[in-house]
Design an enzyme around this catalytic site. Structure first.
Site: not given
Ligand code: GLN
Length: 532
Positions: A377, A503, A505
């Site tokens: 992410c 994600h 995970e």
């Molecule tokens: N802050 C980033 C976004 O909002 C990444 C979010 C995250 O890593 N879950 O896109």
């Protein structure tokens, strides 16, 4: 068969592992029953999505986009179910419903009260889920500790439930703590007795007591707890401190919990733990070892990265390789010496600008030194920024999250996120499909042309820069089906440099580790081989 209910409460201390205990109980009974886990949390937030992971641990995201308590991670991993956001009932949600009903006039003429109005909302929610899911068994975990103000209404509702469903269809399990004080060197039952008394004052008489302890409970202490707390002696179960949470179902089985539950609930669903046992064996007896740097911001609280840690455990069990996680705080990175003994590095998700420059630097080192890298992410976003700055020559490239005035906004807010001001449940949340490009490592690891992973973000790789970045050699190995959103990237000339906007995970399971993690750990093992 009528739906059966197991209510799990906790006493003495918080953090004794009620979530893992509930998930393990479910696993023991899951061979023949459809089990639905439900968690009641006493806080007034509608969901944990607005809480800092420092406060409450990781926010777990479900396929349906629900942001839920991290215990849902345990439920999914132990029970093999795909949970729904409706299965997490917070007091915030309950009061929302009660308030709407009151405004609508549902209670016209009445004084709206905790009992029966609030407790009725709680009970109907639970019964509705049981019905919708045609559940054989619902395991309700009550968050917090008995005696907390926050969970009183949930406890009262659970007391009432036995009248609604019939005493033969419900059992109450209480998790407590059995200390062995230093110098006394003896298992002590008093905290358990006192916490069971608190529960009894609320009209709940536990059928089973699980005593968390650093040793197996002795026969004597079991007899004492049985006597003082009014439960059968074989219904006092050890909740042993273990190295790996995956051992808990095995301990419960050894302690005879499954039989007691069968007997008390009049069900039969014998545990089938063969495969699980084998994987735990592998986890306990690794033949290899690698060290992975976790470059995050919440590194002081491992609960903030619970699913990542579990994904690595799943890889360990499959690859017979111990994975040492080295937590690297990127806010005060002084030099690159931390890289000396690591075989790969992960940049996990995160929000806000603190520590991001350090992470970008770490990614540069991984790329330049060809160290296996996995970005999750925010990790993908920072890998794109690093590449834009140092390979594409876009000095000052950044995400508009960190620097709204950057000359090269290679990461920018998703168009549909513009103008959203409410913070709760408004990110791009839940499972979305991605199409994987032929011939890429990502596609080879997944072994399929389309995948679905869970998301939680507001920013994306800015489409205006796609061409420029791709022309310099970064491969967009997976995109949303319409091609607009970059979901996976990789650098093909390196051993393993892969990142995803998702994600993965969150969907990793003991039986089926997340493919990107599995591939990453294999690359770390190769890296270690090459170094020695
Ligand atoms: N802050 C980033 C976004 O909002 C990444 C979010 C995250 O890593 N879950 O896109």
């Amino acid at each position: 068969m009528p739906t059966k209910y197991i209510i799990v409460t906790g006493g003495v201390l918080s953090g004794l592992g009620k979530g893992i205990a509930s998930a393990s109980i479910g696993q023991l009974l899951s061979s023949r029953l459809k089990i639905i886990p439900l968690k009641c949390d006493g806080y007034l937030n509608v969901d944990p999505g607005t809480m800092n992971p420092f406060e409450h641990g990781e926010v777990f995201v479900l396929d349906d986009g629900g942001e839920v308590d991290m215990d849902f991670g345990h439920y999914e991993r132990f029970l093999g179910v795909t949970c729904k956001s409706k299965w997490n009932l917070t007091m915030g949600k309950v009061f929302d419903v009660v308030r709407q009903k009151e405004r609508r006039g549902d209670y016209l003429g009445k004084t709206v009260q905790y009992i029966p109005h609030v407790t009725d909302v709680i009970k109907s929610h639970i019964f509705e889920v049981a019905k919708e899911e045609s559940a054989d068994l619902v395991i309700v975990e009550i968050g917090g500790t008995v005696g907390d103000i926050e969970n009183e209404l949930f406890l009262e509702s659970m007391r009432q439930v036995k009248e609604d469903v019939g005493r033969e269809n419900i059992i109450y399990i209480h998790l407590t703590y059995v200390p062995i004080p230093y110098g006394v060197n003896e298992q002590k039952s008093k905290p358990t007795q006192q916490s069971v008394n608190l529960l009894k004052q609320r009209g709940i008489f536990p059928d089973v007591i699980i005593g968390r302890c650093s040793q197996f409970l002795t026969k004597e202490i079991k007899a004492k707890i049985s006597n003082f707390c009014d439960v059968e002696p074989d219904a006092v179960i050890t909740g042993l401190d273990v190295e790996d949470i995956y051992e808990i179902p095995l301990i419960f089985e050894q302690e005879g919990l499954a039989e007691i539950l069968h007997k008390k609930l009049n069900i039969y669903s014998p545990p089938d733990l063969r495969k699980w046992k084998q994987l735990i064996e592998n986890l306990r007896n690794p033949t290899r070892e690698v060290t992975v740097a976790m470059c995050g911001k919440y590194t002081k609280l491992e609960d903030s990265y619970a699913s990542i840690i579990e994904s690595f455990n799943h890889c360990s069990a499959h690859l017979g390789c111990k994975i040492n996680l080295k937590w690297v705080e990127t806010t005060n990175l002084e030099d690159a010496s931390f890289l000396d003994d690591i075989d790969g590095l992960v940049v996990p998700g995160g929000f806000g600008s603190r520590g991001t420059e350090g992470k970008i630097e770490v990614i540069r080192l991984a790329r330049e030194r060809n160290i296996p890298f996995l970005g999750l992410c925010l990790g993908l976003q920072l890998a794109v920024i690093e590449f834009a700055r140092h390979v594409c020559g876009m000095e000052g490239a950044n995400s508009t999250e960190m620097d709204p005035n950057t000359p090269y906004p290679v990461i920018d807010i998703l168009p549909e996120q513009r103008g959203i001001t409410e913070k709760g449940g408004t990110m791009r949340l839940g499972a979305y499909p991605a199409v994987l490009k032929n011939g890429t490592l990502t596609r080879a690891l997944y072994g399929s042309a389309e995948v679905s992973e869970r998301h939680r973000h507001r920013y994306e790789v800015n489409p205006e820069f796609h061409k420029m970045i791709a022309d310099h050699g970064m491969i967009f190995s997976g995109c949303s089906p319409d091609g607009r959103l970059v979901e996976f990237i990789e650098l093909p000339d390196l051993k393993f440099f892969v990142a995803t906007q998702a994600h993965p995970e969150l969907k990793s399971r003991m039986e089926a580790p997340a493919p990107l993690f599995h591939g990453f750990v294999k690359a770390c093992m190769d890296q270690k081989n090459a170094m020695t």
